[in-house]
Design a protein around this motif. Structure first.
Motif, PDB file in Angstrom:
ATOM      1  N   ILE A  50       0.879  -1.161   0.000  1.00 10.18           N
ATOM      2  CA  ILE A  50       0.000   0.000   0.000  1.00 10.18           C
ATOM      3  C   ILE A  50       0.921   1.217   0.000  1.00 10.18           C
ATOM      4  O   ILE A  50       2.133   1.082   0.136  1.00 10.18           O
ATOM      5  CB  ILE A  50      -0.929  -0.026   1.233  1.00 10.18           C
ATOM      6  N   PHE A  51       0.390   2.400  -0.185  1.00  8.81           N
ATOM      7  CA  PHE A  51       1.240   3.573  -0.176  1.00  8.81           C
ATOM      8  C   PHE A  51       2.062   3.614   1.113  1.00  8.81           C
ATOM      9  O   PHE A  51       1.506   3.604   2.199  1.00  8.81           O
ATOM     10  CB  PHE A  51       0.386   4.844  -0.295  1.00  8.81           C
ATOM     11  N   PRO A  52       3.381   3.661   1.022  1.00 11.81           N
ATOM     12  CA  PRO A  52       4.220   3.530   2.211  1.00 11.81           C
ATOM     13  C   PRO A  52       4.216   4.776   3.087  1.00 11.81           C
ATOM     14  O   PRO A  52       4.056   5.894   2.617  1.00 11.81           O
ATOM     15  CB  PRO A  52       5.609   3.285   1.635  1.00 11.81           C
ATOM     16  N   GLY A  53       4.434   4.556   4.373  1.00 12.76           N
ATOM     17  CA  GLY A  53       4.625   5.614   5.353  1.00 12.76           C
ATOM     18  C   GLY A  53       5.579   5.101   6.394  1.00 12.76           C
ATOM     19  O   GLY A  53       5.996   3.953   6.362  1.00 12.76           O
ATOM     20  N   GLU A  54       5.934   5.941   7.305  1.00  6.68           N
ATOM     21  CA  GLU A  54       6.943   5.561   8.289  1.00  6.68           C
ATOM     22  C   GLU A  54       6.429   4.478   9.229  1.00  6.68           C
ATOM     23  O   GLU A  54       5.297   4.531   9.692  1.00  6.68           O
ATOM     24  CB  GLU A  54       7.357   6.793   9.084  1.00  6.68           C
ATOM     25  N   LEU A  55       7.283   3.504   9.537  1.00  4.98           N
ATOM     26  CA  LEU A  55       7.007   2.496  10.557  1.00  4.98           C
ATOM     27  C   LEU A  55       7.957   2.725  11.717  1.00  4.98           C
ATOM     28  O   LEU A  55       9.152   2.974  11.523  1.00  4.98           O
ATOM     29  CB  LEU A  55       7.180   1.082  10.001  1.00  4.98           C
ATOM     30  N   TYR A  56       7.421   2.616  12.930  1.00  5.73           N
ATOM     31  CA  TYR A  56       8.194   2.958  14.107  1.00  5.73           C
ATOM     32  C   TYR A  56       8.557   1.778  14.989  1.00  5.73           C
ATOM     33  O   TYR A  56       9.580   1.812  15.672  1.00  5.73           O
ATOM     34  CB  TYR A  56       7.409   3.965  14.971  1.00  5.73           C
ATOM     35  N   ALA A  57       7.701   0.754  15.022  1.00 10.50           N
ATOM     36  CA  ALA A  57       7.879  -0.267  16.046  1.00 10.50           C
ATOM     37  C   ALA A  57       7.602  -1.656  15.514  1.00 10.50           C
ATOM     38  O   ALA A  57       6.809  -1.845  14.590  1.00 10.50           O
ATOM     39  CB  ALA A  57       6.947   0.020  17.232  1.00 10.50           C
ATOM     40  N   VAL A  58       8.278  -2.637  16.104  1.00  6.47           N
ATOM     41  CA  VAL A  58       8.073  -4.036  15.745  1.00  6.47           C
ATOM     42  C   VAL A  58       8.191  -4.873  17.007  1.00  6.47           C
ATOM     43  O   VAL A  58       9.000  -4.579  17.889  1.00  6.47           O
ATOM     44  CB  VAL A  58       9.097  -4.501  14.686  1.00  6.47           C
ATOM     45  N   ALA A  59       7.372  -5.907  17.112  1.00  5.57           N
ATOM     46  CA  ALA A  59       7.434  -6.816  18.256  1.00  5.57           C
ATOM     47  C   ALA A  59       7.153  -8.235  17.803  1.00  5.57           C
ATOM     48  O   ALA A  59       6.136  -8.499  17.164  1.00  5.57           O
ATOM     49  CB  ALA A  59       6.417  -6.403  19.328  1.00  5.57           C
ATOM     50  N   CYS A  60       8.067  -9.145  18.098  1.00  3.19           N
ATOM     51  CA  CYS A  60       7.850 -10.566  17.850  1.00  3.19           C
ATOM     52  C   CYS A  60       7.279 -11.210  19.110  1.00  3.19           C
ATOM     53  O   CYS A  60       7.708 -10.907  20.223  1.00  3.19           O
ATOM     54  CB  CYS A  60       9.170 -11.254  17.490  1.00  3.19           C
ATOM     55  N   SER A  61       6.333 -12.094  18.924  1.00  6.90           N
ATOM     56  CA  SER A  61       5.777 -12.822  20.063  1.00  6.90           C
ATOM     57  C   SER A  61       6.875 -13.654  20.729  1.00  6.90           C
ATOM     58  O   SER A  61       7.673 -14.295  20.053  1.00  6.90           O
ATOM     59  CB  SER A  61       4.652 -13.742  19.584  1.00  6.90           C
ATOM     60  N   PRO A  62       6.919 -13.654  22.059  1.00  6.20           N
ATOM     61  CA  PRO A  62       7.928 -14.453  22.760  1.00  6.20           C
ATOM     62  C   PRO A  62       7.618 -15.941  22.787  1.00  6.20           C
ATOM     63  O   PRO A  62       8.457 -16.735  23.208  1.00  6.20           O
ATOM     64  CB  PRO A  62       7.920 -13.873  24.177  1.00  6.20           C
ATOM     65  N   THR A  63       6.419 -16.323  22.350  1.00  2.85           N
ATOM     66  CA  THR A  63       6.046 -17.738  22.391  1.00  2.85           C
ATOM     67  C   THR A  63       5.660 -18.312  21.036  1.00  2.85           C
ATOM     68  O   THR A  63       5.822 -19.497  20.793  1.00  2.85           O
ATOM     69  CB  THR A  63       4.870 -17.957  23.366  1.00  2.85           C
ATOM     70  N   ASP A  64       5.125 -17.490  20.160  1.00  4.95           N
ATOM     71  CA  ASP A  64       4.717 -17.943  18.833  1.00  4.95           C
ATOM     72  C   ASP A  64       5.749 -17.481  17.812  1.00  4.95           C
ATOM     73  O   ASP A  64       5.875 -16.291  17.545  1.00  4.95           O
ATOM     74  CB  ASP A  64       3.344 -17.373  18.491  1.00  4.95           C
TER      75      ASP A  64
END
Length: 433
Positions: free
Chosen positions: A74-88
């Motif tokens: 989709i039209f891009p914009g800034e991304l600030y944060a990412v989180a991986c699940s600690p169990t999945d």
């Protein structure tokens, strides 16, 4: 035929007598017309875009399913944060600069969990330790920090509106914690209970009981914005760093400032980052002045001091952006705008290796408890370092602008990054254990 004659005749034609040698060429080796366009390499196995400026007040948040090769564009914009699940190991959430957050359930593309209430950017995300929840916030200004309680039952968000909001496991707003007179810089949970700690731009640190919303203590003493802080892992002490170039060590119960670390042996400019080792004995801090210091929390004394290993061409120092203790080895690491990752030997109080980058280092992440460390950079590259040898063993390309954050999947097979270029990208790291 001379060059002058060539110019006079214009076009030159060849006949069979001009052939010197013939070479057989496989047609498959011939380039296509579109091959004339040279693109930068992309090492990611999945690409996900962020929010769009063409949609007002819409924050697109994607979950990355690490087993399905697909992309959402989709039209891009800034991304600030990412989180991986600690169990999945295949659940990842990313957030951008608009007003909504979604938690997507892997394998159920038609199911999404929306956290209501955002009216500005989502700049930070975190999963609960049991992998059940995602943190997000709802404020009248940008959300600056989010975190889950260690038991995964509650989540908290802090914004530049000076409010801390507490949410239950269904995403319902449980309470709004008021008090700070400035924006919230960071939020941390007590490691053993429902206590929230938050640092503010108004020079104070606040602690609340998240279950009943009561304020337990206000820690006053800093002379400028409190930019970083945390409970020690044993929960018995609080460490905070400030723009006033001091580290303060507090008693959580009494609110007393036990130690103040400052002066000629410490930072000369504001603190930017802080990390505490697993046994709650030492804190490492980085600063705008380009220096790194290790402080004995018990006695409030600096035990190691390391200046920037390079000098800026303009003569100014380069800020340290990230610091961390190694989870398994007697090392600490620091990265900053001097374009270096420095691996410090804590036993000898000296640098083991200085790992050079093309541009500044903005963030880092240990690949589990291994010897490998990932660094995110201003040029959009991600480097994987063997901290035993100091060698860069892999460079991941794909992003076009600065990396904002890194997160590692729970099975240690995937590294997920988000960038100012509006994309989240997944890289395979199963060979780096």
């Amino acid at each position: 035929m001379t060059a002058h004659e060539d110019e006079e005749q214009g076009e030159v034609f060849f006949d069979e007598s001009d052939i010197i040698n013939e070479i057989d060429v496989d047609e498959e080796d011939l380039p296509d017309a579109e091959d004339d366009i040279v693109e930068d390499s992309d090492d990611s196995i999945h690409i996900f875009t962020g929010h769009t400026e063409f949609v007002v007040n819409l924050n697109l948040l994607y979950v990355l399913h690490a087993e399905d090769l697909f992309s959402i564009t989709i039209f891009p914009g800034e991304l600030y944060a990412v989180a991986c699940s600690p169990t999945d190991p295949v659940l990842v959430a990313t957030g951008g600069g608009d007003d909504k957050g979604f938690l997507w359930k892997i394998g159920h593309a038609d199911w999404a969990f929306e956290l209501q209430g955002h009216t500005d950017s989502v700049s930070s995300l975190a999963f609960s330790h049991d992998g059940q929840l995602l943190a997000s916030g709802g404020h009248t200004d940008s959300v600056s920090s989010l975190a889950f309680s260690h038991d995964g039952q509650l989540l908290a968000s802090g914004g530049f509106d000076g409010l801390v909001k507490v949410w239950d496991t269904s995403g319902n707003l449980k309470s709004t914690l008021e008090g700070p007179g400035g924006g919230i810089e960071w939020i941390r949970w007590h490691p053993k209970g429902h206590l929230i700690l938050a640092g503010s731009e108004d020079c104070t640190v606040w602690m609340w009981n998240a279950d009943n919303g009561s304020c337990l203590n206000v820690f006053s003493g800093h002379g400028a914005s409190v930019t970083c802080g945390d409970f020690t892992p044993d929960g018995k002490t609080i460490c905070t760093g400030s723009e006033d170039a001091t580290l303060r060590i507090w008693n959580p119960r009494s609110g007393e400032s036990i130690h103040v670390v400052r002066g000629h042996s410490y930072h000369t400019e504001g603190l930017t980052c802080l990390s505490i080792n697993s046994d709650s004995t030492f804190a490492i801090t980085g600063s705008k002045d380009g220096s790194v210091h290790v402080v004995n929390i018990t006695i409030g004394k600096v035990v190691s001091s390391w200046a920037s290993q390079t000098s800026s061409t303009e003569g100014d120092t380069e800020s340290i952006e990230c610091v961390s203790f190694a989870p398994k080895f007697p090392w600490a690491v620091s990265g900053g705008m001097d374009r270096n990752l420095t691996i410090w030997d804590l036993q000898n109080s000296s640098p083991r290796f200085i790992c050079n980058h093309e541009e500044g280092v903005t963030c880092l992440a240990w690949l589990g408890a291994s010897k490998f460390l990932a660094t995110g950079c201003c040029d959009g590259r991600i480097c994987i370092w063997n901290c035993l040898s100091g060698e860069c063993v892999e460079t991941f390309k794909g992003h076009e602008h600065a990396i904002q954050s890194l997160s590692v999947s729970s099975n240690l097979e995937f590294l997920v990054s988000v960038s100012m270029d509006g994309t989240a990208r997944v890289f395979e790291i199963r060979n780096f254990h």
